[in-house]
Scaffold this motif. Structure first.
Motif, PDB file in Angstrom:
ATOM      1  N   ARG A 338       0.857  -1.191   0.000  1.00 12.19           N
ATOM      2  CA  ARG A 338       0.000   0.000   0.000  1.00 12.19           C
ATOM      3  C   ARG A 338       0.891   1.238   0.000  1.00 12.19           C
ATOM      4  N   ARG A 339       0.971   1.915  -1.125  1.00 13.98           N
ATOM      5  CA  ARG A 339       1.925   3.005  -1.312  1.00 13.98           C
ATOM      6  C   ARG A 339       1.659   4.197  -0.394  1.00 13.98           C
ATOM      7  N   ASP A 340       0.401   4.416  -0.009  1.00 13.85           N
ATOM      8  CA  ASP A 340       0.087   5.579   0.840  1.00 13.85           C
ATOM      9  C   ASP A 340       0.120   5.235   2.327  1.00 13.85           C
ATOM     10  N   TYR A 341       0.732   4.110   2.684  1.00 18.47           N
ATOM     11  CA  TYR A 341       0.710   3.629   4.071  1.00 18.47           C
ATOM     12  C   TYR A 341       1.226   4.695   5.041  1.00 18.47           C
ATOM     13  N   LEU A 342       2.392   5.275   4.767  1.00 20.43           N
ATOM     14  CA  LEU A 342       2.986   6.247   5.689  1.00 20.43           C
ATOM     15  C   LEU A 342       2.160   7.522   5.754  1.00 20.43           C
ATOM     16  N   ASP A 343       1.595   7.940   4.619  1.00 24.50           N
ATOM     17  CA  ASP A 343       0.779   9.165   4.598  1.00 24.50           C
ATOM     18  C   ASP A 343      -0.522   8.976   5.389  1.00 24.50           C
ATOM     19  N   VAL A 344      -1.154   7.819   5.240  1.00 20.40           N
ATOM     20  CA  VAL A 344      -2.400   7.564   5.970  1.00 20.40           C
ATOM     21  C   VAL A 344      -2.131   7.512   7.471  1.00 20.40           C
ATOM     22  N   TYR A 345      -1.040   6.867   7.842  1.00 18.46           N
ATOM     23  CA  TYR A 345      -0.657   6.846   9.259  1.00 18.46           C
ATOM     24  C   TYR A 345      -0.522   8.268   9.788  1.00 18.46           C
ATOM     25  N   ALA A 346       0.213   9.120   9.077  1.00 17.16           N
ATOM     26  CA  ALA A 346       0.450  10.494   9.539  1.00 17.16           C
ATOM     27  C   ALA A 346      -0.851  11.272   9.626  1.00 17.16           C
ATOM     28  N   HIS A 347      -1.773  11.023   8.685  1.00 18.03           N
ATOM     29  CA  HIS A 347      -3.053  11.741   8.696  1.00 18.03           C
ATOM     30  C   HIS A 347      -3.900  11.365   9.893  1.00 18.03           C
ATOM     31  N   GLU A 348      -3.874  10.084  10.285  1.00 20.31           N
ATOM     32  CA  GLU A 348      -4.722   9.605  11.386  1.00 20.31           C
ATOM     33  C   GLU A 348      -4.049   9.723  12.753  1.00 20.31           C
ATOM     34  N   ARG A 349      -2.767  10.025  12.782  1.00 17.19           N
ATOM     35  CA  ARG A 349      -2.022  10.123  14.033  1.00 17.19           C
ATOM     36  C   ARG A 349      -2.585  11.256  14.894  1.00 17.19           C
ATOM     37  N   GLY A 350      -2.852  10.952  16.179  1.00 19.31           N
ATOM     38  CA  GLY A 350      -3.452  11.929  17.084  1.00 19.31           C
ATOM     39  C   GLY A 350      -2.422  12.746  17.856  1.00 19.31           C
ATOM     40  N   GLU A 351      -2.918  13.658  18.681  1.00 21.16           N
ATOM     41  CA  GLU A 351      -2.047  14.557  19.436  1.00 21.16           C
ATOM     42  C   GLU A 351      -1.155  13.816  20.417  1.00 21.16           C
ATOM     43  N   ARG A 352      -1.648  12.722  20.992  1.00 17.99           N
ATOM     44  CA  ARG A 352      -0.849  12.029  22.006  1.00 17.99           C
ATOM     45  C   ARG A 352       0.389  11.365  21.409  1.00 17.99           C
ATOM     46  N   ALA A 353       0.446  11.287  20.072  1.00 22.31           N
ATOM     47  CA  ALA A 353       1.639  10.733  19.423  1.00 22.31           C
ATOM     48  C   ALA A 353       2.792  11.719  19.445  1.00 22.31           C
ATOM     49  N   GLY A 354       2.499  12.999  19.652  1.00 25.77           N
ATOM     50  CA  GLY A 354       3.558  13.993  19.721  1.00 25.77           C
ATOM     51  C   GLY A 354       4.383  14.089  18.450  1.00 25.77           C
ATOM     52  N   GLY A 355       3.732  13.906  17.288  1.00 26.56           N
ATOM     53  CA  GLY A 355       4.457  13.980  16.023  1.00 26.56           C
ATOM     54  C   GLY A 355       5.295  12.761  15.711  1.00 26.56           C
ATOM     55  N   LEU A 356       5.054  11.660  16.413  1.00 23.95           N
ATOM     56  CA  LEU A 356       5.837  10.432  16.225  1.00 23.95           C
ATOM     57  C   LEU A 356       5.869  10.018  14.763  1.00 23.95           C
ATOM     58  N   ARG A 357       7.054   9.869  14.228  1.00 20.78           N
ATOM     59  CA  ARG A 357       7.235   9.530  12.823  1.00 20.78           C
ATOM     60  C   ARG A 357       7.204   8.023  12.617  1.00 20.78           C
ATOM     61  N   LEU A 358       6.710   7.603  11.464  1.00 21.26           N
ATOM     62  CA  LEU A 358       6.705   6.197  11.077  1.00 21.26           C
ATOM     63  C   LEU A 358       7.616   6.024   9.868  1.00 21.26           C
ATOM     64  N   LEU A 359       8.574   5.101   9.976  1.00 21.52           N
ATOM     65  CA  LEU A 359       9.501   4.790   8.890  1.00 21.52           C
ATOM     66  C   LEU A 359       9.403   3.312   8.543  1.00 21.52           C
ATOM     67  N   THR A 360       9.828   2.950   7.357  1.00 21.69           N
ATOM     68  CA  THR A 360      10.004   1.534   7.060  1.00 21.69           C
ATOM     69  C   THR A 360      11.352   1.086   7.608  1.00 21.69           C
ATOM     70  N   ASP A 361      11.525  -0.203   7.763  1.00 24.71           N
ATOM     71  CA  ASP A 361      12.821  -0.702   8.234  1.00 24.71           C
ATOM     72  C   ASP A 361      13.934  -0.337   7.261  1.00 24.71           C
ATOM     73  N   ARG A 362      13.606  -0.282   5.973  1.00 28.83           N
ATOM     74  CA  ARG A 362      14.616   0.105   4.980  1.00 28.83           C
ATOM     75  C   ARG A 362      15.012   1.568   5.156  1.00 28.83           C
ATOM     76  N   GLN A 363      14.047   2.452   5.418  1.00 29.45           N
ATOM     77  CA  GLN A 363      14.348   3.864   5.644  1.00 29.45           C
ATOM     78  C   GLN A 363      15.173   4.052   6.918  1.00 29.45           C
TER      79      GLN A 363
END
Length: 396
Positions: A338-363
């Motif tokens: 799913r190519r938009d996986y990281l973007d969808v995660y960032a869109h749904e991420r709430g305030e309690r995440a504190g801007g927590l970034r999601l990367l792939t293991d390769r990144q």
């Protein structure tokens, strides 16, 4: 594993919350294995889910399922995004996943993720956490962090145990604090996994393969299926292996699955000469990575089918043991599926995440390589610059 936060957005729609109830009912039906589960009266949880779906269909003029058997056929034959419910089209139309796998007839990983986040089902939501927290408590009481590490490695590396394996772990002194807990979470493997009097583990993820009517196999892990046809490991014949035990499904999904990815990442980072500590501070996070200059990364590895649900569950990484930067990591294959996986995660991420970034293991490995080369720009970091600056201010 956290409850989905209420609020606006497709994943907060009542139809999505209702789908979580359906998913929970599917999981409960599989767990009970009751032969009369499909006869009236239905299990209360299944009946409530069926009633909710029928009412929702009637409101929109769609034909509802005639009963629980038909609802389960929906779960098996129809991708959830195609159900005639208003809220699912926006929230889940981008996934072809079903709640029940077409081939094996078992709940899918998406089904378990939805069930974990279902409302009013705290036992389902918390089972894996309850087990992990009880292991933490027992190991803390014994003043033995090594015991907790041994317990986590057991769940990751040995989801299936023969009688000889059971005797082996029974003599492991590190596992003494969690001995009773281990007995609870490794029940006998069900006969549904048997083929010609033998159980067959997956050669990739080590969980038991499900035999199919056509003579093939089905693996419950999404990543294994992404990689192609299952690779059967050595068969465990009952006559030779004795009683075969398998770790309970919530732990296989939310501990063993990500744990395999954690172990792969640990290996990749150690090959680069980095110091890696697994599950530091009684599992404050998954990997603590120390660079030669003393810079520290904290990494939590996740492996969820739906990025939006993962984003809703996101929360800031615990601050102790100390680290300079932190992020969550998913296996690369999730983004390839799913190519938009990281973007969808960032869109749904709430305030309690504190801007927590999601990367792939390769990144993540690419960022480690950049830092080891002496780079100090964005490519060598796993958190945005604002998060690093805020962290520095807080420590000061």
């Amino acid at each position: 594993m956290s409850d989905v936060l209420p609020g606006a957005g497709p994943l907060g729609h009542p139809d999505v919350r209702m789908l979580r109830d359906v998913a929970t009912a599917v999981v409960r039906l599989e767990e009970t294995a009751r032969l009369n589960a499909f006869a009236l009266p239905y299990l209360p949880q299944a009946q409530r889910a069926l009633d909710a779906v029928v009412l929702a269909c009637l409101r929109t003029g769609a034909r509802p399922p005639a009963g629980l058997p038909e609802l389960l056929r929906w779960c098996r034959s129809r991708p959830v995004g195609s159900w005639p419910l208003e809220g699912l089209a926006d929230a889940l139309a981008d996934t072809g996943d079903r709640l029940i796998d077409e081939l094996s007839g078992r709940p899918t990983q998406l089904c378990h993720e939805l069930a974990v986040q279902a409302r009013g089902d705290s036992a389902s939501q918390q089972y894996d956490r309850m087990v992990v927290h009880e292991a933490m408590r027992a190991c803390r009481d014994a003043s033995s962090p090594e015991s907790y590490t041994a317990f986590r490695r057991l769940l990751v590396n040995r989801p299936v145990l023969t009688e000889a394996d059971w005797f082996d772990i029974g003599t492991d002194l590190y596992l003494d604090p969690v001995r009773e807990l281990t007995a609870l979470i490794y029940p006998p493997a069900p006969d549904a996994y048997l083929k010609l009097g033998a159980y067959t583990p997956c050669g990739r993820c080590l969980t038991l393969l499900t035999p199919l009517d056509d003579g093939g196999w089905w693996c419950e892990r999404d990543q294994c299926r992404f990689l192609g046809a299952p690779v059967p490991g050595p068969a465990l014949k009952r006559a030779d292996s004795g009683l075969v035990r398998q770790l309970k499904r919530p732990l296989r999904q939310f501990v063993t699955g990500p744990g395999r990815a954690e172990a792969d990442l640990e290996h990749a980072l150690r090959k680069r000469g980095l110091t890696v500590e697994m599950w530091p501070g009684y599992d404050a996070y998954d990997l603590r990575v120390v660079f030669p200059d003393g810079h520290v990364w904290a990494i939590d590895v996740k492996d969820w089918a739906h990025p939006g649900l993962l984003g809703r569950a996101a929360e800031a990484v615990r601050p102790d043991p100390y680290y300079d930067e932190a992020c969550w990591v998913v296996p690369q294959f999730r983004v390839e599926v799913r190519r938009d996986y990281l973007d969808v995660y960032a869109h749904e991420r709430g305030e309690r995440a504190g801007g927590l970034r999601l990367l792939t293991d390769r990144q993540l490995c690419a960022a480690a390589d950049a830092r080891l080369r002496g780079e100090r720009g964005p490519a060598a970091h796993i958190t945005p610059s604002t998060a690093r600056e805020n962290g520095a201010k807080k420590r000061a």
